[in-house]
Scaffold this motif. Structure first.
Motif, short mmCIF file in Angstrom:
data_model
loop_
_atom_site.label_atom_id
_atom_site.label_comp_id
_atom_site.label_asym_id
_atom_site.label_seq_id
_atom_site.Cartn_x
_atom_site.Cartn_y
_atom_site.Cartn_z
N SER A 168 2.88 2.18 3.18
CA SER A 168 4.06 1.42 3.61
C SER A 168 5.32 2.21 3.26
O SER A 168 5.27 3.24 2.59
N SER A 208 0.83 -1.21 0.00
CA SER A 208 0.00 0.00 0.00
C SER A 208 0.87 1.26 0.00
O SER A 208 2.03 1.23 0.41
N GLY A 257 5.64 2.38 -0.52
CA GLY A 257 4.79 3.40 -1.13
C GLY A 257 5.29 4.81 -0.83
O GLY A 257 5.24 5.69 -1.69
#
Length: 264
Positions: free
Chosen positions: A152, A149, A155
């Motif tokens: 994280s 995601s 990301g």
């Protein structure tokens, strides 16, 4: 031809891994990312003469385009006279519409070799060691859409890269518009009657070229979303360098043009 290109990729890979080895004691886990930045800048410095001729050619095109457009309007029904006048303008300016094209094409093979180093998972039958290096805990071979995601670490690193790309792209567009609006550039790129007509020309900010200049730099953000982190870091480095390099070169070119424009 392909064998020569593959040999260049292997040679570039050897240089890159050697730079990583040199930087590892100093940069630690950031050695791979630092090597991408260092090698990219070194290549751009080596190609600086070609960049100068490319920028000078683009400046010449900016002077030529509106003048040629005005000649086409004036002599649209006299093709032979139009050809003579266009030739005379290009000879007087000491440039043609293709002045900046050859230096750009000459740089393309070098950039292509370097870019492929950040894309290929396997080089010479062995895994690309660069892509196993990390940036803030994220492998340089990872891709944004293939990761966890956005919240994280993976990301966050990519979102930070996209933000920096947007920033340097905005700066590049702003600098390009500033030079286009400079007094010397304005005189050189405004065709006769354009101001009174009130319509933008291809070379002005409201025209087709101006629109492309504003939009194209931001396409690198889209590209970075689909390529490995290593390639995205390369794009960030080369765009930032290009903006700074173009600023310096355009200032030098415009400074040399000022006496000529004043005399005109």
């Amino acid at each position: 031809m392909f064998a020569l290109f593959d040999a260049a990729v292997r040679a570039g890979y050897h240089v890159l891994t050697s730079v990583i080895s040199v930087l590892s004691p100093l940069a630690g886990s950031l050695a791979g990312a630092a090597a991408i930045v260092a090698v990219t800048i070194a290549l751009r410095v080596a190609l600086l003469p070609l960049s100068y001729y490319a920028v000078r050619g683009q400046a010449a095109q900016a002077r030529l385009l509106p003048q040629l457009a005005e000649l086409q309007r004036k002599y649209k029904n006299q093709p032979e006279r139009l050809r003579r006048e266009m030739t005379a303008v290009q000879q007087r300016e000491g440039a043609s519409l293709f002045s900046g094209l050859l230096p750009l094409l000459a740089q393309w093979p070098f950039f292509s070799v370097l870019y492929r180093l950040f894309l290929l998972p396997v080089i010479s039958g062995h895994p690309n060691a660069l892509l196993s290096e990390q940036l803030l805990g994220v492998p340089l071979g990872s891709r944004w859409l293939a990761g966890p995601s956005p919240f994280s670490t993976h990301g966050a690193v990519f979102l930070g890269l996209f933000a920096l790309l947007a920033l340097v792209s905005w700066a590049a567009v702003r600098l390009a518009r500033r030079f286009a609006a400079a007094p010397g550039a304005t005189r050189a790129t405004r065709p006769a009657g354009a101001a009174s007509a009130g319509a933008p020309t291809a070379a002005q900010p409201g025209g087709a070229v101006g629109w492309l200049t504003r939009v194209l730099p931001y396409l690198t953000i889209v590209i970075a979303a689909f390529v490995p982190l290593a390639a995205g870091l390369y794009l960030l480095t080369t765009i930032a360098w290009t903006a700074a390099e173009r600023t310096v070169l355009m200032r030098r070119i415009q400074a040399r043009q000022q006496p000529r424009l004043a005399a005109a």
